[in-house]
Structures are given as structure tokens and as C-alpha cells.
Design an enzyme around this catalytic site. Structure first.
Site, PDB file in Angstrom:
ATOM      1  N   THR A 126      55.955  33.462  14.849  1.00 21.57           N
ATOM      2  CA  THR A 126      55.061  34.440  14.242  1.00 21.57           C
ATOM      3  C   THR A 126      54.437  33.918  12.947  1.00 21.57           C
ATOM      4  O   THR A 126      55.022  33.040  12.284  1.00 21.57           O
ATOM      5  CB  THR A 126      55.862  35.729  13.942  1.00 21.57           C
ATOM      6  OG1 THR A 126      55.113  36.574  13.092  1.00 21.57           O
ATOM      7  CG2 THR A 126      57.182  35.421  13.226  1.00 21.57           C
ATOM      8  N   ASP A 127      53.295  34.488  12.571  1.00 23.05           N
ATOM      9  CA  ASP A 127      52.690  34.134  11.279  1.00 23.05           C
ATOM     10  C   ASP A 127      53.501  34.699  10.113  1.00 23.05           C
ATOM     11  O   ASP A 127      53.300  34.307   8.963  1.00 23.05           O
ATOM     12  CB  ASP A 127      51.232  34.612  11.203  1.00 23.05           C
ATOM     13  CG  ASP A 127      51.053  36.120  11.363  1.00 23.05           C
ATOM     14  OD1 ASP A 127      52.049  36.832  11.612  1.00 23.05           O
ATOM     15  OD2 ASP A 127      49.903  36.587  11.252  1.00 23.05           O
ATOM     16  N   GLU A 128      54.431  35.632  10.416  1.00 24.97           N
ATOM     17  CA  GLU A 128      55.191  36.269   9.334  1.00 24.97           C
ATOM     18  C   GLU A 128      56.135  35.284   8.639  1.00 24.97           C
ATOM     19  O   GLU A 128      56.616  35.568   7.548  1.00 24.97           O
ATOM     20  CB  GLU A 128      55.966  37.479   9.875  1.00 24.97           C
ATOM     21  CG  GLU A 128      55.027  38.534  10.429  1.00 24.97           C
ATOM     22  CD  GLU A 128      55.733  39.811  10.870  1.00 24.97           C
ATOM     23  OE1 GLU A 128      56.731  40.194  10.253  1.00 24.97           O
ATOM     24  OE2 GLU A 128      55.261  40.413  11.850  1.00 24.97           O
ATOM     25  N   TYR A 154      63.573  40.138   9.793  1.00 25.10           N
ATOM     26  CA  TYR A 154      62.965  39.637  11.040  1.00 25.10           C
ATOM     27  C   TYR A 154      62.300  38.288  10.813  1.00 25.10           C
ATOM     28  O   TYR A 154      62.595  37.303  11.496  1.00 25.10           O
ATOM     29  CB  TYR A 154      61.936  40.643  11.576  1.00 25.10           C
ATOM     30  CG  TYR A 154      60.978  40.037  12.595  1.00 25.10           C
ATOM     31  CD1 TYR A 154      61.419  39.629  13.851  1.00 25.10           C
ATOM     32  CD2 TYR A 154      59.624  39.860  12.288  1.00 25.10           C
ATOM     33  CE1 TYR A 154      60.549  39.057  14.772  1.00 25.10           C
ATOM     34  CE2 TYR A 154      58.748  39.291  13.211  1.00 25.10           C
ATOM     35  CZ  TYR A 154      59.207  38.888  14.454  1.00 25.10           C
ATOM     36  OH  TYR A 154      58.349  38.311  15.359  1.00 25.10           O
ATOM     37  N   LYS A 158      63.092  34.444  12.252  1.00 24.04           N
ATOM     38  CA  LYS A 158      62.142  33.625  13.012  1.00 24.04           C
ATOM     39  C   LYS A 158      61.910  32.291  12.294  1.00 24.04           C
ATOM     40  O   LYS A 158      61.817  31.243  12.928  1.00 24.04           O
ATOM     41  CB  LYS A 158      60.801  34.354  13.199  1.00 24.04           C
ATOM     42  CG  LYS A 158      60.833  35.558  14.117  1.00 24.04           C
ATOM     43  CD  LYS A 158      61.197  35.247  15.569  1.00 24.04           C
ATOM     44  CE  LYS A 158      60.109  34.527  16.338  1.00 24.04           C
ATOM     45  NZ  LYS A 158      60.431  34.429  17.796  1.00 24.04           N
TER      46      LYS A 158
HETATM   47  N1  NAD Z   1      54.417  41.304  19.187  1.00 22.33           N
HETATM   48  C1  NAD Z   1      53.791  40.554  18.287  1.00 22.33           C
HETATM   49  O1  NAD Z   1      52.788  40.966  17.717  1.00 22.33           O
HETATM   50  C2  NAD Z   1      54.304  39.158  17.958  1.00 22.33           C
HETATM   51  C3  NAD Z   1      53.578  38.397  17.036  1.00 22.33           C
HETATM   52  C4  NAD Z   1      54.029  37.109  16.771  1.00 22.33           C
HETATM   53  C5  NAD Z   1      55.127  36.580  17.433  1.00 22.33           C
HETATM   54  N2  NAD Z   1      55.807  37.355  18.308  1.00 22.33           N
HETATM   55  C6  NAD Z   1      56.963  36.750  18.992  1.00 22.33           C
HETATM   56  O2  NAD Z   1      56.703  36.791  20.387  1.00 22.33           O
HETATM   57  C7  NAD Z   1      57.912  36.968  21.114  1.00 22.33           C
HETATM   58  C8  NAD Z   1      57.799  38.167  22.047  1.00 22.33           C
HETATM   59  O3  NAD Z   1      57.521  39.336  21.270  1.00 22.33           O
HETATM   60  P1  NAD Z   1      57.339  40.764  21.956  1.00 22.33           P
HETATM   61  O4  NAD Z   1      56.458  41.551  21.076  1.00 22.33           O
HETATM   62  O5  NAD Z   1      56.986  40.595  23.378  1.00 22.33           O
HETATM   63  O6  NAD Z   1      58.818  41.339  21.823  1.00 22.33           O
HETATM   64  P2  NAD Z   1      59.559  42.430  22.718  1.00 22.33           P
HETATM   65  O7  NAD Z   1      60.585  43.024  21.811  1.00 22.33           O
HETATM   66  O8  NAD Z   1      58.593  43.312  23.404  1.00 22.33           O
HETATM   67  O9  NAD Z   1      60.293  41.555  23.845  1.00 22.33           O
HETATM   68  C9  NAD Z   1      61.417  40.759  23.580  1.00 22.33           C
HETATM   69  C10 NAD Z   1      62.127  40.482  24.893  1.00 22.33           C
HETATM   70  O10 NAD Z   1      63.249  39.627  24.607  1.00 22.33           O
HETATM   71  C11 NAD Z   1      64.374  40.119  25.313  1.00 22.33           C
HETATM   72  N3  NAD Z   1      65.586  39.730  24.591  1.00 22.33           N
HETATM   73  C12 NAD Z   1      65.989  40.139  23.361  1.00 22.33           C
HETATM   74  N4  NAD Z   1      67.155  39.575  23.034  1.00 22.33           N
HETATM   75  C13 NAD Z   1      67.503  38.766  24.080  1.00 22.33           C
HETATM   76  C14 NAD Z   1      68.585  37.894  24.331  1.00 22.33           C
HETATM   77  N5  NAD Z   1      69.585  37.743  23.442  1.00 22.33           N
HETATM   78  N6  NAD Z   1      68.616  37.198  25.492  1.00 22.33           N
HETATM   79  C15 NAD Z   1      67.612  37.349  26.405  1.00 22.33           C
HETATM   80  N7  NAD Z   1      66.563  38.179  26.226  1.00 22.33           N
HETATM   81  C16 NAD Z   1      66.501  38.868  25.071  1.00 22.33           C
HETATM   82  C17 NAD Z   1      64.182  41.634  25.349  1.00 22.33           C
HETATM   83  O11 NAD Z   1      64.949  42.250  26.378  1.00 22.33           O
HETATM   84  C18 NAD Z   1      62.686  41.750  25.559  1.00 22.33           C
HETATM   85  O12 NAD Z   1      62.365  41.746  26.942  1.00 22.33           O
HETATM   86  C19 NAD Z   1      59.013  37.111  20.063  1.00 22.33           C
HETATM   87  O13 NAD Z   1      59.629  35.851  19.909  1.00 22.33           O
HETATM   88  C20 NAD Z   1      58.274  37.507  18.801  1.00 22.33           C
HETATM   89  O14 NAD Z   1      58.963  37.070  17.649  1.00 22.33           O
HETATM   90  C21 NAD Z   1      55.427  38.645  18.589  1.00 22.33           C
END
Ligand code: NAD
Length: 340
Positions: A126-128, A154, A158
């Protein structure tokens, strides 16, 4: 080419599966997901019988299972994470466990199964991790060399996982590539996040809770643009490189709220000002020049108002999906398929 996708039952992961099955038929996907509160197998109900898709219910902290899965794939796209800042403020432990230790477990499992470092590991971050930017200097943006300064539990978890991942490249020569993207929006986002929360609240006749002064800025990136960028990094990127992904789409939360109210035909009286999030970062913005000039990727689906209108419409049209999630009934689908 077989990909191990971690966290594929969440928001970005389920959209990734759909984008790859639709636009990249030469790939097979093995999705491993622990199905935590944000993992919803119903997100993939329309593709679960696709011949190029397979689901394994498992936790990325399970070294034995991860080692078995690594033998079966050619590359890894790692998305599994605890992802919600507000939850990390309430309890940081699952964030450190899944995000830091989970990433380390995957890297060790891959290293053992691939001693010659032939397999790529994409760490989706993430950019965070870069902290925040001032509101008064619009020219300042995050880029690949911006130092880490995470502010929330969080983002610090990351940042920790990013550092561990890059250390495995430097120490063991593994083909690790990191992507740092801005806030995603689109279909199947868990309705604790601002856009689906606001849209679904308005449909339910509830107010939308706006943090603080509403001036916090995010660079909104459509989830399909993000997933295409990840595929671009997989196909054209280089080992040991970091790539920043953004939507060229900066908006503050008040502008976002007004846009949603306008699309939904609702008035200002539906805004409820609430106490600001602790340590709330002011502004995120991404300079994605490296991805554009070196790998030829640019966002094509993130432009507003069209992309926001289409996303709002998705939640309006898919009321049974989000009502199941908000009521907790989506866990029944899980129980029926996987027991427990
Ligand atoms: N949503 C955003 O805007 C955003 C922005 C930047 C980066 N990200 C990154 O992208 C990725 C996906 O984000 P998202 O928004 O889809 O999140 P989300 O919370 O919707 O999905 C996360 C998934 O990971 C699974 N999970 C969690 N812990 C687990 C474990 N220990 N073992 C196996 N599976 C596990 C969950 O069941 C879920 O299906 C993350 O790594 C997040 O940090 C998200």
C-alpha cells in the site's frame, strides 16, 4: 502458467481472479484464503467452477500447507492481509501476525521449494507505508524512493512485510517485486470501507459518517486498473524492484461524499460528522511515472465521475450481496461450502 494467489476471496483478490480469467486465459489460479471476516467465497460464486480456477481454504501462517502449494505453482501474487486501518487501531495483533509473519512464512515456503529462484513473488502493498503528505503542496507525491514513515498499526505492519520481502531478495536472490498502490474502489468491497459503506447506508436510509473536517485526500484507483498493473509487473517487471500504482484521481473525503450524495439523489443532511480517526493521515498521492515509462501501464478505468457512478450502480444493483455481508448471513455460504 499457474499462479498462487493469497487472499483471493477478498475485495481486490476476487476482482483479480475475474480479471485474469477474463483477460489472461493462459493463466491458472490457485487461490488460498483463510476466509476471515473479509473473505467471502460468494465473491467468486460466478467463477468457482471455471477450469482455470481452484480454491484452497488455508492460512498463510501454515508453513506445511504453504510449502505444498508452492510446489504446484510458477509464481505467487500475495494479497492476503488484515486490511482495515480502524480495526488495527482496536487490535493490532492480527495485523502483525498475518501481514508480517504470514509474508515471512510464504517467503520461506517459496525459498525451500524453489532453491534456484525461478519463481516470481509479487508482494501487494500500500501507499500508506510512506506516511502522509501535506495538503498545501499538490506537487508532492509518493514515489518508489520515498522513505517509509507509516503511521497506523495497519500501515506499519505492511511496511514491515515490505521490508521482509525485499530482504529476501537481497539476502537469498529471490525474485521479489513489490507494488504500492493507492485506495482501491470497485465491486465486492467489504462495506466497512468508505464507498460501499456510504452507498449502502444511503440505500438503508441511514446517514453517512464523515471523519473530522473531511479534508483528507486519497488517490482513488479502480480495482481493475490495480489488478492490470499487478499483471503488468508480473509479466514485465524486474526482480528487486518496487512499483507505485495510482489512479491520478485525488479527492478529499468531503468531495467524495458530495459526489456519492449527488449520484444517489440525496442531500447534505445525510452527512453525520463524527470524531476523526486517531492519527488520520492527511493526504496520499502517487507518482506512477516508473510504471508508465518502464512497463507501459496507465490507469484506464479510474476516471471520475464515470467510474464512481458505475461503482455506486454496482452496489445499487447487487443489494442481496451487500445485505448478506452487512447482516453476517454471508458466513452461512461459507459454512455450507466449508463447514464451521
Ligand atoms: N483495499 C485497498 O484500497 C488497498 C490499497 C492498497 C493495498 N491494499 C492491499 O491489497 C491487499 C488486498 O486488500 P483487500 O482490500 O482486498 O483486503 P480484504 O480485507 O478485502 O481481503 C483480504 C483477504 O485476505 C484473507 N486473509 C486474511 N488473513 C489471512 C490469512 N492469515 N491467511 C489467508 N488469507 C487471509 C481474507 O480472508 C480476505 O479474503 C492487502 O494486502 C492490502 O494491504 C489494499
Amino acid at each position: 502458467m499457474k499462479l498462487l494467489l493469497t487472499g483471493g476471496s477478498g475485495f481486490i483478490g476476487s476482482n483479480f481472479v475475474r480479471v485474469v480469467l477474463r483477460d489472461h486465459p493462459e493463466y491458472e489460479i490457485l487461490n488460498v484464503d483463510a476466509l476471515t471476516y473479509s473473505g467471502n467465497p460468494e465473491n467468486l460464486a460466478d467463477v468457482e467452477d471455471h477450469p482455470n480456477y481452484e480454491f484452497v481454504h488455508g492460512n498463510i501462517l501454515d508453513m506445511e500447507l504453504m510449502s505444498e502449494l508452492m510446489q504446484r505453482v510458477d509464481a505467487v501474487v500475495h494479497m492476503a492481509a488484515e486490511s482495515h486501518v480502524d480495526r488495527s487501531i482496536i487490535d493490532a495483533r492480527p495485523f502483525v501476525e498475518t501481514n508480517v509473519l504470514g509474508t515471512q512464512t510464504l517467503l520461506d515456503a517459496l525459498r525451500k521449494s524453489d532453491p534456484d529462484n525461478t519463481k516470481t513473488f509479487i508482494h501487494v502493498s500500500t501507499d500508506e507505508v510512506f506516511g502522509d503528505l501535506p495538503l498545501d503542496d499538490k506537487d508532492l507525491k509518493f514515489h518508489e524512493d520515498t522513505p517509509f514513515a507509516p503511521s497506523s498499526p495497519y500501515s506499519s505492519s505492511k511496511a514491515g512485510s515490505d521490508l521482509v520481502a525485499m530482504a529476501y531478495h537481497h539476502t537469498f536472490g529471490m525474485d521479489v517485486r513489490i507494488t504500492n498502490c493507492s485506495n482501491n474502489f470497485g465491486a465486492y468491497q467489504f462495506p466497512e470501507k468508505v464507498i460501499p459503506l456510504f452507498v449502502t447506508n444511503l440505500i438503508e436510509g441511514k446517514k453517512v459518517p464523515l471523519y473530522g473536517d473531511g479534508q483528507n485526500v486519497r488517490d482513488w484507483l479502480h480495482v481493475e486498473d490495480h489488478n492490470e498493473a499487478v499483471m503488468t509487473v508480473l509479466e514485465k517487471g524486474k526482480a528487486g524492484e518496487r512499483y507505485c500504482i495510482g489512479g491520478n484521481n485525488e479527492r478529499n473525503n468531503l468531495e467524495l461524499t458530495h459526489s456519492i450524495l449527488e449520484i444517489m439523489g440525496k442531500g447534505e443532511e445525510m452527512i453525520e460528522r463524527v470524531t476523526d480517526r486517531l492519527g488520520h493521515d492527511r493526504r496520499y498521492a502517487i507518482d506512477a511515472t516508473k510504471l508508465k515509462t518502464q512497463l507501459g501501464w496507465e490507469p484506464t478505468r479510474s476516471a471520475w465521475p464515470q467510474a464512481l457512478e458505475a461503482t455506486v450502480k454496482w452496489y445499487v444493483d447487487n443489494e442481496s450481496w451487500w445485505r448478506n455481508v452487512k447482516s453476517g448471513a454471508y458466513r452461512e455460504y461459507y459454512a455450507k461450502q466449508y463447514g464451521g
